[in-house]
Each structure stands twice: as C-alpha cells, then as structure tokens.
Write a protein that holds these residues in place. Sequence first.
Motif, mmCIF file in Angstrom:
data_model
loop_
_atom_site.group_PDB
_atom_site.id
_atom_site.type_symbol
_atom_site.label_atom_id
_atom_site.label_comp_id
_atom_site.label_asym_id
_atom_site.label_seq_id
_atom_site.Cartn_x
_atom_site.Cartn_y
_atom_site.Cartn_z
ATOM 1 N N GLU A 208 0.836 -1.201 0.000
ATOM 2 C CA GLU A 208 0.000 0.000 0.000
ATOM 3 C C GLU A 208 0.869 1.248 0.000
ATOM 4 O OE1 GLU A 208 -3.598 1.807 -0.351
ATOM 5 O OE2 GLU A 208 -3.401 -0.345 -0.055
ATOM 6 N N ASP A 209 1.932 1.215 0.800
ATOM 7 C CA ASP A 209 2.890 2.320 0.835
ATOM 8 C C ASP A 209 4.291 1.751 0.603
ATOM 9 O OD1 ASP A 209 4.402 4.577 1.205
ATOM 10 O OD2 ASP A 209 4.040 4.736 3.367
ATOM 11 N N PRO A 210 4.773 1.766 -0.636
ATOM 12 C CA PRO A 210 6.072 1.163 -0.934
ATOM 13 C C PRO A 210 7.265 2.064 -0.648
ATOM 14 C CG PRO A 210 5.105 1.988 -2.935
ATOM 15 C CD PRO A 210 4.092 2.241 -1.846
ATOM 16 N N VAL A 211 7.026 3.336 -0.323
ATOM 17 C CA VAL A 211 8.125 4.296 -0.193
ATOM 18 C C VAL A 211 9.148 3.888 0.863
ATOM 19 C CG1 VAL A 211 8.722 6.689 0.383
ATOM 20 C CG2 VAL A 211 6.815 6.213 -1.153
ATOM 21 N N PRO A 212 8.741 3.444 2.066
ATOM 22 C CA PRO A 212 9.765 3.037 3.051
ATOM 23 C C PRO A 212 10.697 1.933 2.538
ATOM 24 C CG PRO A 212 7.647 3.313 4.127
ATOM 25 C CD PRO A 212 7.383 3.400 2.652
ATOM 26 N N ASP A 215 13.003 3.537 -0.048
ATOM 27 C CA ASP A 215 14.007 4.397 0.598
ATOM 28 C C ASP A 215 15.235 3.591 1.013
ATOM 29 O OD1 ASP A 215 12.832 6.922 0.426
ATOM 30 O OD2 ASP A 215 11.701 6.671 2.291
ATOM 31 N N GLU A 224 10.308 8.301 -3.114
ATOM 32 C CA GLU A 224 9.285 9.027 -3.873
ATOM 33 C C GLU A 224 9.680 9.162 -5.337
ATOM 34 O OE1 GLU A 224 6.366 10.133 -3.256
ATOM 35 O OE2 GLU A 224 6.164 9.956 -1.087
ATOM 36 N N LEU A 227 9.245 5.897 -7.418
ATOM 37 C CA LEU A 227 7.892 5.560 -7.837
ATOM 38 C C LEU A 227 7.653 5.909 -9.297
ATOM 39 C CD1 LEU A 227 5.718 6.693 -4.797
ATOM 40 C CD2 LEU A 227 6.181 4.355 -5.525
ATOM 41 N N GLY A 235 3.783 -0.303 -5.451
ATOM 42 C CA GLY A 235 2.448 0.130 -5.065
ATOM 43 C C GLY A 235 1.535 -1.060 -4.914
ATOM 44 N N THR A 236 0.243 -0.809 -4.903
ATOM 45 C CA THR A 236 -0.720 -1.897 -4.857
ATOM 46 C C THR A 236 -0.706 -2.640 -6.191
ATOM 47 O OG1 THR A 236 -2.505 -0.512 -5.683
ATOM 48 C CG2 THR A 236 -2.182 -0.565 -3.280
ATOM 49 N N ARG A 239 -2.352 -0.458 -8.740
ATOM 50 C CA ARG A 239 -1.553 0.664 -9.210
ATOM 51 C C ARG A 239 -0.453 0.187 -10.158
ATOM 52 N NH1 ARG A 239 3.151 3.362 -8.620
ATOM 53 N NH2 ARG A 239 3.067 5.626 -8.767
#
Length: 283
Positions: A208-212, A215, A224, A227, A235-236, A239
């Motif tokens: 759901e939140d792939p940023v961590p 990083d 960010e 992405l 992402g999902t 997405r």
Amino acid sequence: MTGMRFGVSMRAVGDDFAAKCRRAEELGYDVITVPDHLGAPAPFPALVAAAAATERLRVGPMVLNAPFYNPALLARDIESTVAVTGGRFDLGIGAGHMKSEFDDAGLPWWPAKRRIEYLDHTLTELRRRLGKLPPLLIAGNSEGVLRLAAEHADIVGFSGLKQAPGRPPGTFQLATPDELAGRVEFVRSHATQAQQYNVLVQKVVVAEDPVPVLDKWHPEYRGEDLLRAPQILAGTVERITTELRNREQRFGFDYVTVFGPMMADFAAVIAEFRRPESTRSPA
C-alpha cells in the motif's frame, strides 16, 4: 509476437530449480531467462533444465556477453539448445559490460566500440552458420548496441541502466524517464521491422505504501522519486497494473522481466493485468 509477455530472470540453480521453473509456469509467466555472469548459472545447461521442467515456457539468456564466446562454438551451443528445448529458445545477446568479470576470466576488456563490432561480427557469423536464428533479443543502452538491435532484433531489451560517470565500468545509475524514452525513440527511428520491447525491472514492491521499502533499496535515490522510475514497479497490485499499461503506451514496453525473488509477488500483477476488463479492480 503479440500481447504483453512476462518473464522471470533466475540467477541461481539448485535442487529446487526445476520446481521454481514449474511454479513460474503455474503463476502465468511466459519466459524464464538466466543472466550470463560469472557467479551465476552457466546459461545453456540451466536453460535446458528450465525447458525440461516446463511445458510451454520459452527460455533464453538475458543476455549472453558476445565477447565471452567464439562464434563457431556459440553457434553449436545454440543449435543444440534449440533442438533439445523443442524450439522454445530465444537468443538474448549483448556486447558485455562488466569489466571485472572479463578480468576474472582472463579475457581482454576491449573498448566499447570494439565490443560492439564483435557483437556485430558474432551475429553475422551465427547467421552464416545457422541460417535463420531463433527469436533474437539484443539488449543494451549505448547507441551502438541499440542501432544493431533496431536493425536485427525481434526483441529489444532495455535495462534502463547507464554507466555512472567517473565510476568503474559496470557501475550503473538508473536512466531517467526522459532518458529512457530517448533510447526507445532512437530504436524506433532506426527500426527495420516490427519489434517487441522488453524492460528489465530492477525492483518490485507490492505494498500500500512502498516508499519506506524503496528508501532502503538504494541509497542514491529517494523512494518518492523511484515511484516514477520506469525500471521500478511499486504500489498496490492495481496501481502497478495501471503503471504497466501507462508504460506500454509511453515507451512501448510489451515484455516485462522481473528477478526471481520478485516472482511470487509480481504474479498477482500478472493475474490482474490479464483479468477481463469488466472484472478488473479499480486502480
């Protein structure tokens, strides 16, 4: 070749290799590839084993380093592999890019221009000895390799990587979306036949939140920013599926390869991508 194809690159073999190949087939993949690096499996026996373990999957190297090979002996290996795989073999080849591996093997590390000339010579010699080649994938980033790909390949491979300035050969950075679009346009402008475009995805993160996760993946990039990188899918499932369609439209990528550790996670994307539109989940 029509429609989107999905491949998985296997970088290791072991007692469970056949089972992994069968699982890739069950999950909906179309192609199993292996790299051509020292420390990775020897391509031809691994590909024969992959074909023997499966029923429909195509197999191929992603990609052979042409300067590793004598063209006459390579032609023999290709001819035998096509025969024992029942024709389920795609020939992936490039000019080579890892100087450390050439050094380790005691092979000369030629300048890029000469390596590309040798790739061209190898293709000419393979055609002379074999006649019609298996489906041919040529991969690279330089104009020299991509010009050969535009002229000769059935499939053009884009890794989306470029040599890092001032760093040892084989040290790469991600090409920006605009840079990669430029490479694609270069091939299109020189193409002499209809071609399929492959992208080698460097990282898949289904979350759901792939940023961590992104990083932590590469210290030179912010999650960010990654992405938006064409070489990353994050992402999902919904997405990522939408991004695949967007990248197919912008870049022409209609053949996507992921690395083996990402095989299971990415399978959900394959299923969603192939789901009839009337039953597809909203992005």
